[in-house]
Write an enzyme that holds these catalytic residues in place. Structure first.
Site, PDB file in Angstrom:
ATOM      1  N   GLY A 103       0.809  -1.228   0.000  1.00  0.00           N
ATOM      2  CA  GLY A 103       0.000   0.000   0.000  1.00  0.00           C
ATOM      3  C   GLY A 103       0.831   1.262   0.000  1.00  0.00           C
ATOM      4  O   GLY A 103       2.057   1.239   0.134  1.00  0.00           O
ATOM      5  N   ASP A 277       4.569  -4.344  -7.300  1.00  0.00           N
ATOM      6  CA  ASP A 277       3.941  -3.134  -6.756  1.00  0.00           C
ATOM      7  C   ASP A 277       4.539  -1.880  -7.386  1.00  0.00           C
ATOM      8  O   ASP A 277       4.053  -0.781  -7.143  1.00  0.00           O
ATOM      9  CB  ASP A 277       4.103  -3.078  -5.227  1.00  0.00           C
ATOM     10  CG  ASP A 277       5.545  -3.226  -4.781  1.00  0.00           C
ATOM     11  OD1 ASP A 277       6.162  -4.252  -5.125  1.00  0.00           O
ATOM     12  OD2 ASP A 277       6.067  -2.321  -4.111  1.00  0.00           O
TER      13      ASP A 277
HETATM   14  P1  AMP Z   1       9.254   0.783  -2.664  1.00  0.00           P
HETATM   15  O1  AMP Z   1      10.292  -0.287  -2.524  1.00  0.00           O
HETATM   16  O2  AMP Z   1       9.771   2.183  -2.516  1.00  0.00           O
HETATM   17  O3  AMP Z   1       8.406   0.609  -3.869  1.00  0.00           O
HETATM   18  O4  AMP Z   1       8.293   0.635  -1.403  1.00  0.00           O
HETATM   19  C1  AMP Z   1       7.680  -0.562  -1.038  1.00  0.00           C
HETATM   20  C2  AMP Z   1       6.645  -0.296   0.030  1.00  0.00           C
HETATM   21  O5  AMP Z   1       7.238   0.323   1.168  1.00  0.00           O
HETATM   22  C3  AMP Z   1       5.517   0.625  -0.391  1.00  0.00           C
HETATM   23  O6  AMP Z   1       4.351   0.158   0.223  1.00  0.00           O
HETATM   24  C4  AMP Z   1       5.947   1.955   0.186  1.00  0.00           C
HETATM   25  O7  AMP Z   1       4.864   2.817   0.389  1.00  0.00           O
HETATM   26  C5  AMP Z   1       6.591   1.543   1.481  1.00  0.00           C
HETATM   27  N1  AMP Z   1       7.581   2.520   1.975  1.00  0.00           N
HETATM   28  C6  AMP Z   1       8.804   2.777   1.466  1.00  0.00           C
HETATM   29  N2  AMP Z   1       9.419   3.738   2.171  1.00  0.00           N
HETATM   30  C7  AMP Z   1       8.561   4.113   3.155  1.00  0.00           C
HETATM   31  C8  AMP Z   1       8.608   5.075   4.219  1.00  0.00           C
HETATM   32  N3  AMP Z   1       9.661   5.861   4.427  1.00  0.00           N
HETATM   33  N4  AMP Z   1       7.522   5.163   5.012  1.00  0.00           N
HETATM   34  C9  AMP Z   1       6.447   4.394   4.841  1.00  0.00           C
HETATM   35  N5  AMP Z   1       6.343   3.477   3.864  1.00  0.00           N
HETATM   36  C10 AMP Z   1       7.388   3.326   3.038  1.00  0.00           C
HETATM   37 MG    MG Z   2       6.949   1.368  -4.711  1.00  0.00          MG
END
Ligand code: AMP
Ligand code: MG
Length: 530
Positions: A103, A277
């Site tokens: 999410g 995702d």
């Molecule tokens: P990503 O690898 O950046 O695509 O992120 C994977 C998941 O981790 C997604 O659900 C992001 O919203 C969540 N996410 C990444 N960094 C953060 C953060 N600093 N705070 C909250 N959620 C995060």
């Molecule tokens: Mg992402």
């Protein structure tokens, strides 16, 4: 038009099921597409950069971006009256494994702008604070990763590659704690928020999550919503989607995904985290994290240090990972299509779509009129081997190739290509022979093509960019921005507006990666910490 005059809509919120629980704590959310959540205010929002082109997409006067009110809205401290912010619920496969619910953990959607042409653009703040999907993380983003997302989104657009866009980059004035090297030494870094803009931010993972939970009802609601708004051509007026519609829709996603990845291969872009995702259902490049640009040609190269062992998402694997991800999506859509076989057939088309587009783009990169079957396959294969003989800059090589004259001696030919080599002293004996063999084979093929020299050169320049967001350039802009000087962000944004043009004043930005950048963090290797 002024910020306050933007025409806003909230179709996502209105037409899809909401999480009934208003509590903002990390938890599993069922049978809902989103949770209502407001951005968390920041200390002192300040605009660092904005994209005039993205503002224009919304119908917004660029001058509006420089107002106090704009920084307040796009820094998460104020909402326009009609905005109904929310975080979307999705899951995904990460590095080959089902990860469950993910999410929008730090992205908050503000709603949709309907521009004067009637087009719908969703506004999304990245780094706007915690949501029910934050899973223990802080919901924030650091300046370095925000600069990278802002610049690359716009650079990709100007390269002609489907992508989410970036409207603004706002410094929050708050510090964010990050362990950039995952070595137990976290540091406070400046925080920032990018406002991303796209017709929709829906990912493969949104559908996967509902399918995984056996929630066909919500799965169908989201599929129908997506088709209605983003693929209306697949639906006769007022009709409800049938299994054929879902299949045609999947077939279109396959086509767009193949097309997007061919573009990445054309310009040497490595996404770095092709988890499901991070795959847009619209075939847009989405989620700019530890991405990078090939400098020396190397199919095994990945900028993502987290992936350095397995190299799952390295440059050369991207086409096959695209297919792997589409298989995951096909599994998620099976309850809607009602049968496996037609989905498998649609998946078979991926390889065909990809190969055809790839062949077309490679001969275009070489300045040839069309792909002539097996002999051109051999020439292209041989080119890849030749590029691996000595470290050769992927961007500079094709620009140099456009300048290769007919009927010249070996030294002249090599001199033209040599600016692309990182270690020219290696070009001796077999390496030299190997390169010359290929150049002669290429010149022979080119002469059979019978194309006018100037026309061929122009055609090559139109598909082989001269300027890309080289990893070390982005890092220089970040280093300066962290010291309070944002001028290089605007300079790069401006440069990358015309990536295919010769820009005589900007030759230095087309230079090979300098040696110091080979091992510097942020220049050749990036961590997921952002
Ligand atoms: P990503 O690898 O950046 O695509 O992120 C994977 C998941 O981790 C997604 O659900 C992001 O919203 C969540 N996410 C990444 N960094 C953060 C953060 N600093 N705070 C909250 N959620 C995060
Ligand atoms: Mg992402």
């Amino acid at each position: 038009m002024k910020l306050n005059q933007l025409k806003l809509d909230n179709s996502y919120v209105r037409e899809l099921p909401a999480d009934p629980d208003a509590h903002n704590g990390s938890r599993q959310i069922y049978a809902a597409s989103y949770s209502r959540i407001h951005p968390t205010p920041v200390k002192s929002p300040q605009l660092l950069a904005c994209s005039a082109e993205t503002a224009a997409l919304l119908g917004l006067d660029e001058s509006e971006c420089h107002t106090r009110h704009f920084a307040e809205v796009f820094g998460g401290n104020a909402l326009l009256p009609a905005m109904q912010p929310y975080a979307a619920c999705y899951g995904g496969h990460q590095f080959g494994h089902w990860a469950g619910q993910l999410g929008d953990g730090r992205a908050i959607n503000l709603g949709e702008v309907i521009n004067p042409h009637g087009q719908r653009w969703t506004l999304q703040l990245k780094g706007a604070g915690r949501t029910p999907y934050s899973r223990g993380a802080d919901g924030r983003a650091v300046l370095r990763s925000s600069v990278r997302e802002f610049l690359c989104s716009e650079a990709m657009h100007h390269l002609g590659i489907p992508t989410t866009r970036a409207l603004s980059l706002v410094a929050t004035g708050d510090g964010v704690l990050r362990d950039m090297f995952y070595d137990g030494r976290p540091q406070i870094e400046p925080g920032a928020i990018v406002c991303r803009v796209a017709p929709s931010f829906t990912r493969f993972g949104n559908f996967e999550l509902f399918a995984h939970r056996g929630d066909r009802h919500t799965l169908r609601l989201l599929a129908d919503y997506t088709i209605r708004h983003d693929f209306p051509e697949l639906l006769a007026a007022d009709a409800t989607p049938t299994s054929e519609t879902y299949l045609a829709w999947f077939r279109e996603i396959v086509r767009r995904t193949a097309e997007m990845i061919v573009h990445w291969m054309r310009v040497g872009f490595v996404h770095g985290v092709m988890n499901t995702d991070n795959m847009s259902i619209l075939g847009l490049t989405i989620d700019y994290g530890p991405y990078g640009w090939l400098e020396g040609y190397d199919p095994h190269w990945t900028p993502n240090t987290t992936d350095a062992q397995g190299r799952r998402y390295c440059f050369g694997s991207q086409p096959q990972i695209g297919e792997w991800n589409l298989v995951r999506l096909a599994n998620a859509l099976r309850p809607l299509v009602g049968a496996t076989e037609p989905l498998q057939e649609a998946l078979l088309a991926y390889q065909h779509d990809y190969d055809q587009a790839y062949d077309g783009i490679m001969v275009a990169k070489l300045g040839l009129k069309n792909h002539q079957g097996h002999s051109d396959d051999v020439l292209i294969e041989a080119m890849h081997s030749m590029l691996s003989l000595t470290e050769t800059d992927y961007i500079l090589f094709f620009r140099a190739l456009a300048d290769l004259p007919d009927g010249h001696d070996d030294e002249t030919l090599l001199n033209i290509i040599s600016p692309a080599w990182y270690a020219p002293h290696e070009v001796q004996n077999e390496v030299r022979h190997g390169i010359l063999d290929w150049l002669h084979a290429y010149l022979k093929r080119r002469s059979q093509d019978g194309r006018d020299t100037a026309k061929r050169r122009a055609a090559m320049h139109a598909v082989n960019p001269k300027y890309v967001l080289r990893n070390y350039l982005a890092q220089q802009a970040i280093d300066r921005a962290e010291n309070g000087d944002t001028s290089m962000i605007s300079e790069l944004l401006n440069l990358l507006r015309q990536p295919y043009a010769d820009q005589p004043d900007n030759e230095h930005y087309a230079a090979k990666r300098p040696e110091w950048a080979r091992v510097k963090a942020g220049c050749s290797m990036l961590s997921c910490s952002s």
